[in-house]
Design an enzyme around this catalytic site. Structure first.
Site, PDB file in Angstrom:
ATOM      1  CD  GLN A 193     -27.808 -40.493 -29.616  1.00  0.00           C
ATOM      2  OE1 GLN A 193     -27.877 -39.811 -28.607  1.00  0.00           O
ATOM      3  NE2 GLN A 193     -27.573 -39.946 -30.798  1.00  0.00           N
TER       4      GLN A 193
ATOM      5  CG  ASP B  18     -30.107 -28.401 -29.332  1.00  0.00           C
ATOM      6  OD1 ASP B  18     -30.891 -28.469 -28.377  1.00  0.00           O
ATOM      7  OD2 ASP B  18     -30.430 -28.679 -30.502  1.00  0.00           O
TER       8      ASP B  18
END
Length: 576
Positions: free
Chosen positions: A265, A427
């Site tokens: 990412q 999460d």
């Protein structure tokens, strides 16, 4: 063809009539052309990957961006391959070297141009992106038959010619892919990597020029262009990181203090004049220090309040350590396992002073071990101890027992790790890509239910029930389809707006009404919080009229990412 290479003493291939010296010279020439094709194949594929990654970081929806970019590039490779038939056989070497130089310049400067244009003029970004992709694809497609035509003079026959050229192209593609994945990210940023590839492309053009110098007509012109190209690419390489920060800064309101593209990412940290810190992953806000505690307290404490035991807690995602900060406030947590795929995210959260101040050092300490090799050995967790933490932001972090921070894909972790957990906290980023959608699929929740203790509690961050209503509801339906009883709740997080979560347990133990009763019975929160109160938890269960109504019945599976479709449609409507 014989006329073109007379200056070097080459004639059409009649090997049985050649001297040993002539055959040796032909082999060397064939080697240079093969090397050129090898570099073109490797750099060409790496350019495709680089442009796809940049487009994914900017626009999101990575699977779509990669598919479109590679598909369009291959289409224009076909156009380029067909277009070469209109080029005469005169000055083929000049044309090859010029096309390689242009390819190197476009491939090197393309990514930084994409970032800069998106920042200053987003409406023109698409035109640049697809124009760049088309031009690079066209040049790659043009060069393959050009090299093949030139190589006719150095091959025994057509079979040998095609075999050599295509072989070097395919081998180069493999090497380029491996270098792009495993080598370049270790030493260079994404923008700097593009310039490294560009130097390779322009460098092989220069090598071709010098070897075939006597067969080139426009020597001075090409020499000047090659020198200028090498200087431009070298200068770009030296300024790559500064340019990237400058271009990227226009995408963010606050000053960028950290920017890095990892294997998984693109991470950006920004700092406002007020001193607040914000974290973005692939251009999407993950938290803002001004209100992140509202989100993380809602994520953690309702589940911890109704779970009968806290012995073993698992956080999937949450590499910033902020959810872990809230969990570690509970002194009866004897084992905490945090699973985040990106080791560079957990390293940042455990080493950066700004992060440490926010997460209260939840991932830091001499006895906190981060497992980066992806080994899923449960026994390894038994030896991991977290040190005592100190109070931060007015909250007290308790003395937890065993902690493991594991850098591995959450789906793989859930599939393989033995044992069960008393609380599981999900999460993950929103399901904005197909890759992330698998973590919202029925199969994943089914495996997750098996890892949940009989009276265990699971909580899932679930995007906005207002802005992405159908995606939010699809998450709840999918959890129910996997054998979980779930209840939705929501709150306002100023940085995100209206935000929602689903909380639940095994359906053979709980039902929806029982979960609601448990949440409504909460009278105190056992640890110090900055925002959340029992009354706020109770209020979070109340939704507006028809806010949870939907005519949809779809659930997300591994082969049908319904949540991804709903998510894209919902946010697209917000934009348009």
């Amino acid at each position: 063809m014989a006329i073109e290479f007379e200056a070097q003493g080459f004639e059409p291939a009649h090997w049985y009539l050649m001297s040993g010296d002539q055959q040796s010279r032909r082999k060397r020439a064939g080697f240079i052309l093969g090397l050129s094709m090898f570099v073109m194949g490797g750099c060409g594929l790496a350019y495709e990957y680089t442009l796809s990654r940049i487009a994914s970081d900017i626009l999101g929806n990575s699977a779509r961006q990669w598919a479109l970019i590679i598909g369009i590039m291959m289409f224009f490779m076909g156009i380029g391959a067909d277009a070469q038939k209109h080029l005469s056989s005169r000055r083929l070497l000049d044309k090859l070297i010029l096309s390689e130089l242009l390819l190197g310049l476009l491939g090197g400067f393309g990514p930084i141009a994409m970032l800069h244009v998106y920042g200053i003029s987003p409406t023109h970004y698409t035109l640049l992106q697809y124009g760049l992709i088309s031009a690079i694809g066209f040049l790659i497609g043009l060069e393959i038959p050009l090299i093949t035509r030139i190589n006719e003079a150095y091959s025994l026959d057509l079979k040998s010619n095609l075999g050599r050229i295509l072989k070097m192209d395919y081998i180069g593609s493999l090497v380029g892919a491996l270098a792009w994945i495993f080598l370049l990210p270790k030493f260079f940023s994404m923008v700097a990597s593009a310039f490294v590839l560009s130097l390779s492309t322009v460098g092989v053009a220069a090598l071709t020029y010098f070897y075939f110098l006597s067969g080139i007509e426009k020597r001075k012109t090409l020499a000047a262009l090659l020198v200028a190209g090498l200087m431009a690419v070298g200068y770009g390489f030296g300024r790559a990181d500064d340019w990237a920060i400058f271009a990227e800064q226009s995408l963010y309101r606050d000053r960028i203090v950290f920017s890095k593209t990892t294997k998984y990412q693109h991470i950006v940290l920004t700092k406002a004049r007020s001193g607040s810190l914000a974290c973005y992953i692939n251009g999407r806000l993950q938290f803002d220090s001004r209100d992140e505690f509202i989100y993380h307290e809602n994520l953690v404490h309702p589940a911890m309040a109704i779970a009968p035991r806290h012995d073993r807690v698992c956080i999937l995602g949450g590499g910033d350590g902020l959810a872990a900060r809230e969990v570690l406030k509970y002194p009866d947590v004897t084992s905490l396992t945090l699973v985040d795929i990106d080791p560079e995210m957990t390293d940042l959260a455990s080493a950066d002073e700004k992060f440490i101040e926010l997460n209260a050092g939840s991932l830091r300490g001499a006895r906190v071990e981060i497992i980066k090799n992806g080994a899923l050995v449960d026994a390894g967790f038994e030896t991991l101890i977290i040190p005592d933490q100190h109070a931060r932001h007015g909250s007290e972090v308790g003395k937890a027992g065993k902690v493991a921070v594991v850098n591995v894909d959450a789906a793989r972790f859930v599939e393989q790790i033995p044992g069960q957990f008393d609380v599981i906290i999900l999460d993950f980023p929103d399901p904005s890509t197909l890759e992330l959608a698998k973590l919202y699929a029925r199969h994943f929740y089914y495996l997750l239910a098996d890892k949940l203790a009989r009276h265990g509690i699971v909580v899932q961050q679930s995007t906005s029930p207002y802005h992405a209503k159908e995606a939010f509801l699809c998450i709840g339906r999918t959890m129910e389809a996997a054998g979980l009883a779930v209840v939705p709740y929501h709150d306002n997080v100023p940085s995100f707006g209206e935000w929602g979560w689903w909380i639940g347990g095994r359906s053979d133990v709980f039902c929806e009404e029982e979960l609601k009763r448990e949440l409504l019975r909460i009278e105190t929160i056992a640890v110090v919080t900055r925002y959340l109160t029992p009354d706020l938890i109770k209020a979070s269960l109340v939704f507006g009229k028809a806010q949870l109504d939907s005519g949809e019945e779809s659930v997300t599976t591994l082969t049908d990412a319904q949540v991804f479709r709903h998510y894209l449609e919902s946010w697209r409507r917000q934009i348009y």
